[in-house]
Scaffold this motif. Sequence first.
Motif, PDB file in Angstrom:
ATOM      1  N   ARG A  28     -26.397  74.216  77.695  1.00  0.00           N
ATOM      2  CA  ARG A  28     -27.180  75.113  79.124  1.00  0.00           C
ATOM      3  C   ARG A  28     -27.940  74.107  79.720  1.00  0.00           C
ATOM      4  O   ARG A  28     -28.615  73.886  80.946  1.00  0.00           O
ATOM      5  CB  ARG A  28     -27.981  76.726  79.020  1.00  0.00           C
ATOM      6  CG  ARG A  28     -27.824  77.262  78.104  1.00  0.00           C
ATOM      7  CD  ARG A  28     -27.944  78.668  78.047  1.00  0.00           C
ATOM      8  NE  ARG A  28     -28.064  79.051  79.471  1.00  0.00           N
ATOM      9  CZ  ARG A  28     -28.413  80.559  79.543  1.00  0.00           C
ATOM     10  NH1 ARG A  28     -28.565  81.132  78.238  1.00  0.00           N
ATOM     11  NH2 ARG A  28     -28.861  81.189  80.176  1.00  0.00           N
ATOM     12  N   TYR A  29     -28.588  73.248  79.309  1.00  0.00           N
ATOM     13  CA  TYR A  29     -29.378  72.173  80.312  1.00  0.00           C
ATOM     14  C   TYR A  29     -28.781  71.453  80.917  1.00  0.00           C
ATOM     15  O   TYR A  29     -28.494  70.967  81.944  1.00  0.00           O
ATOM     16  CB  TYR A  29     -30.592  71.915  80.043  1.00  0.00           C
ATOM     17  CG  TYR A  29     -31.272  71.051  80.125  1.00  0.00           C
ATOM     18  CD1 TYR A  29     -32.490  70.836  81.488  1.00  0.00           C
ATOM     19  CD2 TYR A  29     -31.480  69.334  80.436  1.00  0.00           C
ATOM     20  CE1 TYR A  29     -32.849  69.766  82.059  1.00  0.00           C
ATOM     21  CE2 TYR A  29     -31.882  68.597  80.777  1.00  0.00           C
ATOM     22  CZ  TYR A  29     -32.862  69.113  82.022  1.00  0.00           C
ATOM     23  OH  TYR A  29     -33.240  67.556  83.032  1.00  0.00           O
ATOM     24  N   GLU A  83     -25.966  72.096  81.725  1.00  0.00           N
ATOM     25  CA  GLU A  83     -24.739  72.481  82.554  1.00  0.00           C
ATOM     26  C   GLU A  83     -25.745  72.974  83.749  1.00  0.00           C
ATOM     27  O   GLU A  83     -24.983  73.660  85.193  1.00  0.00           O
ATOM     28  CB  GLU A  83     -24.549  74.049  82.514  1.00  0.00           C
ATOM     29  CG  GLU A  83     -23.044  73.318  81.143  1.00  0.00           C
ATOM     30  CD  GLU A  83     -22.571  74.967  80.386  1.00  0.00           C
ATOM     31  OE1 GLU A  83     -23.094  76.204  80.151  1.00  0.00           O
ATOM     32  OE2 GLU A  83     -21.747  74.278  79.188  1.00  0.00           O
ATOM     33  N   ASP A 138     -29.164  74.646  83.440  1.00  0.00           N
ATOM     34  CA  ASP A 138     -30.634  75.465  83.751  1.00  0.00           C
ATOM     35  C   ASP A 138     -31.906  74.691  82.924  1.00  0.00           C
ATOM     36  O   ASP A 138     -31.916  74.197  81.904  1.00  0.00           O
ATOM     37  CB  ASP A 138     -29.654  76.916  82.252  1.00  0.00           C
ATOM     38  CG  ASP A 138     -30.839  77.244  82.203  1.00  0.00           C
ATOM     39  OD1 ASP A 138     -31.746  77.660  82.703  1.00  0.00           O
ATOM     40  OD2 ASP A 138     -30.512  78.205  81.152  1.00  0.00           O
ATOM     41  N   ASN A 139     -32.361  74.704  84.164  1.00  0.00           N
ATOM     42  CA  ASN A 139     -33.566  73.524  83.984  1.00  0.00           C
ATOM     43  C   ASN A 139     -34.645  74.547  83.141  1.00  0.00           C
ATOM     44  O   ASN A 139     -35.365  73.864  82.157  1.00  0.00           O
ATOM     45  CB  ASN A 139     -34.090  73.267  85.384  1.00  0.00           C
ATOM     46  CG  ASN A 139     -33.551  72.522  86.161  1.00  0.00           C
ATOM     47  OD1 ASN A 139     -33.168  71.565  85.113  1.00  0.00           O
ATOM     48  ND2 ASN A 139     -33.630  71.994  87.236  1.00  0.00           N
ATOM     49  N   ALA A 174     -34.365  75.816  80.126  1.00  0.00           N
ATOM     50  CA  ALA A 174     -33.413  76.159  78.906  1.00  0.00           C
ATOM     51  C   ALA A 174     -34.051  74.365  78.185  1.00  0.00           C
ATOM     52  O   ALA A 174     -34.882  74.577  77.282  1.00  0.00           O
ATOM     53  CB  ALA A 174     -31.952  75.315  78.909  1.00  0.00           C
TER      54      ALA A 174
END
Length: 192
Positions: free
Chosen positions: A9-10, A12, A14-15, A17
């Motif tokens: 997720r990070y 992608e 998503d900070n 995460a």
Amino acid sequence: MTDEELATRYMEGDNPAFELLLKHNQSKVFSYILFIVHDEERANDIFQDTFIKIIVKLQQGLYAPTGKFNAWCMRIAHNVIMDRYRGIKNDHIVETNEDNDLSVLGGESVEVANVENDYVNQQVMEDVKKMVRMLPAPQREVVYMRFYQDLSFKEIADVTNVSINTALGRMRYALLNMRRMAREHNLQLQLI
């Protein structure tokens, strides 16, 4: 979510995460670094460098979710530590002609009969910890990973980016060095 899912997720974008990833892994990574370098200020610096490298590698997409995110982090920490210690030579080289007996580090529980036995056992463990602290960094690292983090020699080899034989050799030399130290200081390292 697992660390692998958070890492994905990070990567992608998503900070938040990453904050969870840091929370899940910071204690293990920092304690590993501190154990190796024995200096809290230096450990903090190395910890910061480690997580900066982790962030950069994640942002570059260099992590492949394999179910071993913590081992990946430990390998990065190991590399940062080794970069710091590059060029330092160790004066304490052990001859390889002594017998190697890993059975002395067995995990059998010890029954403590009284306070005196408890004190003796506590002193023995303190002596062992002091000797581990005096080992060269690569040997200290293998002892820590094997006995404090319960990693297999294959996992240790993966984290430290060496062969299994090198990891086993470092453990062997660590034990030989500890035996030598015990002899030199007339220490009895037998639990009661």
